[in-house]
Structures are given as structure tokens and as C-alpha cells.
Design a protein around this motif. Structure first.
Motif, PDB file in Angstrom:
ATOM      1  N   ILE A 196       0.838  -1.199   0.000  1.00  0.00           N
ATOM      2  CA  ILE A 196       0.000   0.000   0.000  1.00  0.00           C
ATOM      3  C   ILE A 196       0.874   1.252   0.000  1.00  0.00           C
ATOM      4  O   ILE A 196       0.583   2.238  -0.703  1.00  0.00           O
ATOM      5  CB  ILE A 196      -0.943  -0.028   1.223  1.00  0.00           C
ATOM      6  CG1 ILE A 196      -1.867  -1.243   1.157  1.00  0.00           C
ATOM      7  CG2 ILE A 196      -1.759   1.257   1.302  1.00  0.00           C
ATOM      8  CD1 ILE A 196      -2.794  -1.370   2.336  1.00  0.00           C
ATOM      9  N   ILE A 197       1.934   1.236   0.758  1.00  0.00           N
ATOM     10  CA  ILE A 197       2.840   2.393   0.805  1.00  0.00           C
ATOM     11  C   ILE A 197       3.537   2.573  -0.541  1.00  0.00           C
ATOM     12  O   ILE A 197       3.690   3.699  -1.038  1.00  0.00           O
ATOM     13  CB  ILE A 197       3.847   2.207   1.938  1.00  0.00           C
ATOM     14  CG1 ILE A 197       3.121   2.099   3.277  1.00  0.00           C
ATOM     15  CG2 ILE A 197       4.851   3.348   1.969  1.00  0.00           C
ATOM     16  CD1 ILE A 197       4.008   1.789   4.442  1.00  0.00           C
ATOM     17  N   ILE A 202       4.109   5.484  -5.766  1.00  0.00           N
ATOM     18  CA  ILE A 202       3.986   5.514  -7.228  1.00  0.00           C
ATOM     19  C   ILE A 202       3.038   6.623  -7.660  1.00  0.00           C
ATOM     20  O   ILE A 202       3.248   7.286  -8.693  1.00  0.00           O
ATOM     21  CB  ILE A 202       3.514   4.140  -7.747  1.00  0.00           C
ATOM     22  CG1 ILE A 202       4.607   3.089  -7.500  1.00  0.00           C
ATOM     23  CG2 ILE A 202       3.160   4.201  -9.227  1.00  0.00           C
ATOM     24  CD1 ILE A 202       4.188   1.687  -7.864  1.00  0.00           C
ATOM     25  N   ASP A 203       1.993   6.869  -6.881  1.00  0.00           N
ATOM     26  CA  ASP A 203       1.047   7.947  -7.193  1.00  0.00           C
ATOM     27  C   ASP A 203       1.608   9.325  -6.885  1.00  0.00           C
ATOM     28  O   ASP A 203       0.921  10.330  -7.125  1.00  0.00           O
ATOM     29  CB  ASP A 203      -0.252   7.744  -6.419  1.00  0.00           C
ATOM     30  CG  ASP A 203      -1.009   6.521  -6.907  1.00  0.00           C
ATOM     31  OD1 ASP A 203      -0.761   6.103  -8.060  1.00  0.00           O
ATOM     32  OD2 ASP A 203      -1.825   5.978  -6.137  1.00  0.00           O
ATOM     33  N   GLY A 204       2.802   9.395  -6.323  1.00  0.00           N
ATOM     34  CA  GLY A 204       3.437  10.686  -6.068  1.00  0.00           C
ATOM     35  C   GLY A 204       3.301  11.198  -4.650  1.00  0.00           C
ATOM     36  O   GLY A 204       3.640  12.363  -4.387  1.00  0.00           O
ATOM     37  N   ALA A 205       2.806  10.383  -3.730  1.00  0.00           N
ATOM     38  CA  ALA A 205       2.655  10.826  -2.347  1.00  0.00           C
ATOM     39  C   ALA A 205       4.007  10.900  -1.663  1.00  0.00           C
ATOM     40  O   ALA A 205       4.840  10.009  -1.805  1.00  0.00           O
ATOM     41  CB  ALA A 205       1.728   9.879  -1.592  1.00  0.00           C
ATOM     42  N   ARG A 206       4.200  11.968  -0.898  1.00  0.00           N
ATOM     43  CA  ARG A 206       5.443  12.123  -0.150  1.00  0.00           C
ATOM     44  C   ARG A 206       5.272  11.594   1.272  1.00  0.00           C
ATOM     45  O   ARG A 206       4.186  11.181   1.662  1.00  0.00           O
ATOM     46  CB  ARG A 206       5.871  13.587  -0.138  1.00  0.00           C
ATOM     47  CG  ARG A 206       6.202  14.127  -1.528  1.00  0.00           C
ATOM     48  CD  ARG A 206       6.799  15.509  -1.449  1.00  0.00           C
ATOM     49  NE  ARG A 206       7.198  15.993  -2.776  1.00  0.00           N
ATOM     50  CZ  ARG A 206       7.799  17.162  -2.990  1.00  0.00           C
ATOM     51  NH1 ARG A 206       8.083  17.968  -1.964  1.00  0.00           N
ATOM     52  NH2 ARG A 206       8.123  17.519  -4.223  1.00  0.00           N
ATOM     53  N   LEU A 207       6.368  11.648   2.038  1.00  0.00           N
ATOM     54  CA  LEU A 207       6.370  11.023   3.357  1.00  0.00           C
ATOM     55  C   LEU A 207       5.296  11.592   4.290  1.00  0.00           C
ATOM     56  O   LEU A 207       4.596  10.810   4.945  1.00  0.00           O
ATOM     57  CB  LEU A 207       7.754  11.153   3.994  1.00  0.00           C
ATOM     58  CG  LEU A 207       7.912  10.503   5.380  1.00  0.00           C
ATOM     59  CD1 LEU A 207       7.601   9.025   5.326  1.00  0.00           C
ATOM     60  CD2 LEU A 207       9.320  10.734   5.920  1.00  0.00           C
ATOM     61  N   PRO A 208       5.127  12.929   4.407  1.00  0.00           N
ATOM     62  CA  PRO A 208       4.055  13.410   5.298  1.00  0.00           C
ATOM     63  C   PRO A 208       2.673  12.919   4.885  1.00  0.00           C
ATOM     64  O   PRO A 208       1.844  12.565   5.740  1.00  0.00           O
ATOM     65  CB  PRO A 208       4.168  14.942   5.184  1.00  0.00           C
ATOM     66  CG  PRO A 208       5.580  15.188   4.768  1.00  0.00           C
ATOM     67  CD  PRO A 208       5.930  14.043   3.873  1.00  0.00           C
ATOM     68  N   THR A 209       2.410  12.866   3.593  1.00  0.00           N
ATOM     69  CA  THR A 209       1.115  12.369   3.124  1.00  0.00           C
ATOM     70  C   THR A 209       0.958  10.884   3.410  1.00  0.00           C
ATOM     71  O   THR A 209      -0.121  10.418   3.799  1.00  0.00           O
ATOM     72  CB  THR A 209       0.968  12.631   1.616  1.00  0.00           C
ATOM     73  OG1 THR A 209       1.158  14.016   1.358  1.00  0.00           O
ATOM     74  CG2 THR A 209      -0.407  12.216   1.127  1.00  0.00           C
ATOM     75  N   ILE A 210       2.038  10.127   3.229  1.00  0.00           N
ATOM     76  CA  ILE A 210       1.970   8.697   3.507  1.00  0.00           C
ATOM     77  C   ILE A 210       1.714   8.435   4.983  1.00  0.00           C
ATOM     78  O   ILE A 210       0.907   7.564   5.349  1.00  0.00           O
ATOM     79  CB  ILE A 210       3.284   8.021   3.045  1.00  0.00           C
ATOM     80  CG1 ILE A 210       3.410   8.087   1.518  1.00  0.00           C
ATOM     81  CG2 ILE A 210       3.342   6.577   3.517  1.00  0.00           C
ATOM     82  CD1 ILE A 210       4.726   7.559   0.999  1.00  0.00           C
ATOM     83  N   LEU A 211       2.363   9.211   5.840  1.00  0.00           N
ATOM     84  CA  LEU A 211       2.187   9.001   7.278  1.00  0.00           C
ATOM     85  C   LEU A 211       0.778   9.357   7.732  1.00  0.00           C
ATOM     86  O   LEU A 211       0.189   8.644   8.558  1.00  0.00           O
ATOM     87  CB  LEU A 211       3.219   9.826   8.055  1.00  0.00           C
ATOM     88  CG  LEU A 211       4.676   9.363   7.961  1.00  0.00           C
ATOM     89  CD1 LEU A 211       5.587  10.321   8.709  1.00  0.00           C
ATOM     90  CD2 LEU A 211       4.834   7.957   8.505  1.00  0.00           C
ATOM     91  N   THR A 212       0.241  10.456   7.226  1.00  0.00           N
ATOM     92  CA  THR A 212      -1.054  10.943   7.719  1.00  0.00           C
ATOM     93  C   THR A 212      -2.251  10.297   7.038  1.00  0.00           C
ATOM     94  O   THR A 212      -3.289  10.098   7.664  1.00  0.00           O
ATOM     95  CB  THR A 212      -1.138  12.467   7.544  1.00  0.00           C
ATOM     96  OG1 THR A 212      -0.903  12.802   6.159  1.00  0.00           O
ATOM     97  CG2 THR A 212      -0.098  13.162   8.419  1.00  0.00           C
ATOM     98  N   ARG A 213      -2.125   9.938   5.757  1.00  0.00           N
ATOM     99  CA  ARG A 213      -3.281   9.453   5.004  1.00  0.00           C
ATOM    100  C   ARG A 213      -3.228   7.960   4.683  1.00  0.00           C
ATOM    101  O   ARG A 213      -4.248   7.397   4.279  1.00  0.00           O
ATOM    102  CB  ARG A 213      -3.422  10.237   3.693  1.00  0.00           C
ATOM    103  CG  ARG A 213      -3.698  11.714   3.900  1.00  0.00           C
ATOM    104  CD  ARG A 213      -4.049  12.389   2.589  1.00  0.00           C
ATOM    105  NE  ARG A 213      -4.356  13.802   2.786  1.00  0.00           N
ATOM    106  CZ  ARG A 213      -4.764  14.627   1.812  1.00  0.00           C
ATOM    107  NH1 ARG A 213      -4.902  14.172   0.570  1.00  0.00           N
ATOM    108  NH2 ARG A 213      -5.020  15.896   2.074  1.00  0.00           N
ATOM    109  N   VAL A 214      -2.076   7.338   4.837  1.00  0.00           N
ATOM    110  CA  VAL A 214      -1.966   5.915   4.526  1.00  0.00           C
ATOM    111  C   VAL A 214      -1.651   5.108   5.785  1.00  0.00           C
ATOM    112  O   VAL A 214      -2.388   4.187   6.152  1.00  0.00           O
ATOM    113  CB  VAL A 214      -0.892   5.671   3.436  1.00  0.00           C
ATOM    114  CG1 VAL A 214      -0.775   4.186   3.143  1.00  0.00           C
ATOM    115  CG2 VAL A 214      -1.234   6.434   2.169  1.00  0.00           C
ATOM    116  N   VAL A 215      -0.567   5.455   6.458  1.00  0.00           N
ATOM    117  CA  VAL A 215      -0.116   4.664   7.603  1.00  0.00           C
ATOM    118  C   VAL A 215      -1.007   4.890   8.824  1.00  0.00           C
ATOM    119  O   VAL A 215      -1.413   3.931   9.490  1.00  0.00           O
ATOM    120  CB  VAL A 215       1.356   4.987   7.919  1.00  0.00           C
ATOM    121  CG1 VAL A 215       1.810   4.244   9.175  1.00  0.00           C
ATOM    122  CG2 VAL A 215       2.251   4.638   6.743  1.00  0.00           C
TER     123      VAL A 215
END
Length: 302
Positions: A196-197, A202-215
Motif C-alpha cells: 500500500i505504501i 507511485i502515485d506521487g505521495a510524499r512522506l508526510p502524506t503517507i504518514l497521515t493518510r496511509v499509515v
């Protein structure tokens, strides 16, 4: 026809008197064992709940009835202990201390989550070299006795004019709870699927977006369990608050110790104060009980 009937009767009789399968025979001891464990769990739960129930009952008694030996269970109920706790008898108001405890516990818990989430991400999903040694270092900071660091912290606070300052407690509680928070959240975040990460990257999400919206949404039960434990540790802390605060930044546990005076211990008033001070922690635990149980059992079943 008679021979057929006799054979059917014999077949039915054999079926009736046939021994039960081994699975059915083994199920009976399992049920008895489960019932015994359930009974033991109920007994243990009642033993843990009994002191709280006794404290709640004593808080509704008068000081004379609370001080009797043996205690009077059927004594008349009154709200005098709660009235005195909230300052109706001319005593100090507990609201400043309760607000200080809430501010220090909430602010330190938020800071712990902000700092622990990226650290746990680096140690679980994107592990650094020798990440187990890093985790052990975090945990080893909890092995230092709190009393050993009390004098240096007091001297630092005195020289920087931070005595009796609520933000000093926020910094201390954050540093005290951060190691255990990183340790807990690392185990929670290790259950997050890496695919998922990678899809988010691949969709262009950066680390802050990954932490807040994915993880964070996936690991929400673990985050809730970690935040609740950090909040409880901060709310119950007494030693640093007793030494480093005075009047302005006094917390609720420090306010509670003020009931032990030279005149004696007023048991009903102390029980009422203890119950009121425990309510925020109990309310937080009740509100997050599903997330707490889910977070603490995360990864236990594969």
C-alpha cells in the motif's frame, strides 16, 4: 420381511450404543477448562474492581462513618466529601490543578505521537541498519531511575526560570513517554502492508502524506492504544510534578497529596477526590476501549 426388520432394529441399536467419536469426547474437557478459565477471569476482575467500588462507596459517606473500624457499609450516604473537594467549605479549588493535568497530559501525548510515528516508520516499514539496537537503546532509557535524574532537572529548571511552569512538565512527559511509544508503535506499524505504501509512492505521495493518510488510518488502533497509555502515564505522574511545581503549575496528583495534613487524613474527602481525579482516565479508556483492545492484540493472530 421379519428378517429385514430385525436387521434394521439391530442396526439402530448398534448406532445408539456405538461409542462417541473421539472429537466429541475431547470436547467435554475443553469446555470444562474454558468454564474454569472464565470463572477465574471473573474472580480476578472482581478482585481488581473491589477496591475501586469500595473507594466510590466511601466517598459518599461522612467522615465519621468512613473512619469507623470495621467500616460501616450500610451508613447513610452524603455528598459532603465532594462538596469539600470542590471548595464549598472554603478550601482551594481543584479546577486549576485539573486543567494543568489535562494540558500537560494532552500536549505531551500529542507531541509523543508526532515524534513517535516517523521514528516507528523508520524502524518498521523502512528499517535502518541495526534497528533492533536502536529499539533497545530507546528502551534502555526507561531503565534509569527517575530519582537519579531529579536533581539535574531541578537545577536546570531553577537556572532557566522554568520552575512552576506547565510547559516544563510537557517536555518532561514527552521525553519520558517517547521511548515506550516508539517501541509500541514499531510493532503496530510492522503490520502495515508495504504494498500500500509503495502504491502511494507511485502515485506521487510524499512522506508526510503517507504518514497521515496511509499509515495512520491503518495503524489507528495501535495509535489509540499508545496515546491512551501515554496519557495515563502523564496524568498519574507525581514525583516531577511534586518537586518542580508549586502553585501555578500544580497538577491533580499534587493537589491530592495536599489532603494529608497535620490534622489527619480525611478519608471520605480523599476518596471523593481520588474518584474525581480518576474519572478522565476512566472516561478516556471507556471511549477508546475497542481501539485499545484491537491495538493491544494487533499482530497476535496471523
Amino acid at each position: 420381511m421379519s428378517d429385514v426388520r430385525v436387521s434394521n432394529i439391530r442396526t439402530r441399536g448398534a448406532a445408539v450404543h456405538a461409542p462417541r467419536p473421539k472429537a466429541l469426547r475431547d470436547r467435554q474437557p475443553g469446555r470444562a477448562r474454558g468454564a474454569g478459565l472464565a470463572l477465574a477471569a471473573w474472580v480476578a476482575g472482581l478482585l481488581f474492581f473491589l477496591p475501586i467500588a469500595w473507594m466510590a462507596l466511601t466517598s459518599f459517606h461522612s467522615e465519621q462513618d468512613a473512619a469507623t473500624n470495621p467500616p460501616s457499609v450500610a451508613a447513610s450516604l452524603t455528598l459532603d466529601g465532594y462538596r469539600e473537594f470542590f471548595g464549598s467549605g472554603g478550601g482551594a479549588s481543584p479546577w486549576p490543578s485539573l486543567i494543568n493535568s489535562f494540558v500537560a497530559s494532552t500536549a505531551s501525548t500529542l507531541l509523543v505521537l508526532v515524534l513517535a510515528l516517523p521514528a516507528a516508520y523508520a524502524l518498521s516499514i523502512r528499517p535502518v541498519k541495526k534497528w533492533t539496537d536502536v529499539l533497545f537503546f530507546f528502551l534502555s532509557t526507561k531503565m534509569l531511575p527517575v530519582v537519579a535524574g531529579l536533581l539535574p532537572i531541578y537545577l536546570f529548571a531553577k537556572n532557566t526560570d522554568f520552575l512552576d511552569n506547565i510547559w516544563l512538565l510537557v517536555i518532561l512527559y514527552t521525553s519520558m513517554n517517547l521511548p515506550i511509544a516508539v517501541w509500541m508503535m514499531q510493532s503496530f506499524l510492522s503490520e502495515v502492508p508495504v504494498a500500500i505504501i509503495e502504491a502511494a509512492q507511485i502515485d506521487g505521495a510524499r512522506l508526510p502524506t503517507i504518514l497521515t493518510r496511509v499509515v495512520a488510518p491503518i495503524a489507528l488502533p495501535g495509535i489509540a492504544a499508545t496515546s491512551l497509555i501515554c496519557f495515563i502515564f502523564s496524568w498519574n505522574e507525581l514525583l516531577f510534578a511534586r518537586v518542580l511545581t508549586g502553585v501555578v503549575a500544580q497538577t491533580a496528583p499534587v493537589f491530592l497529596t495536599g489532603f494529608i495534613t497535620s490534622q489527619g487524613l480525611f478519608l471520605a474527602k480523599v476518596c471523593a477526590a481520588s474518584l474525581v481525579i480518576s474519572l478522565p482516565v476512566l472516561a478516556a479508556g471507556f471511549a477508546a476501549q475497542d481501539k485499545l483492545v484491537q491495538g493491544l492484540s494487533l499482530g497476535a493472530v496471523k
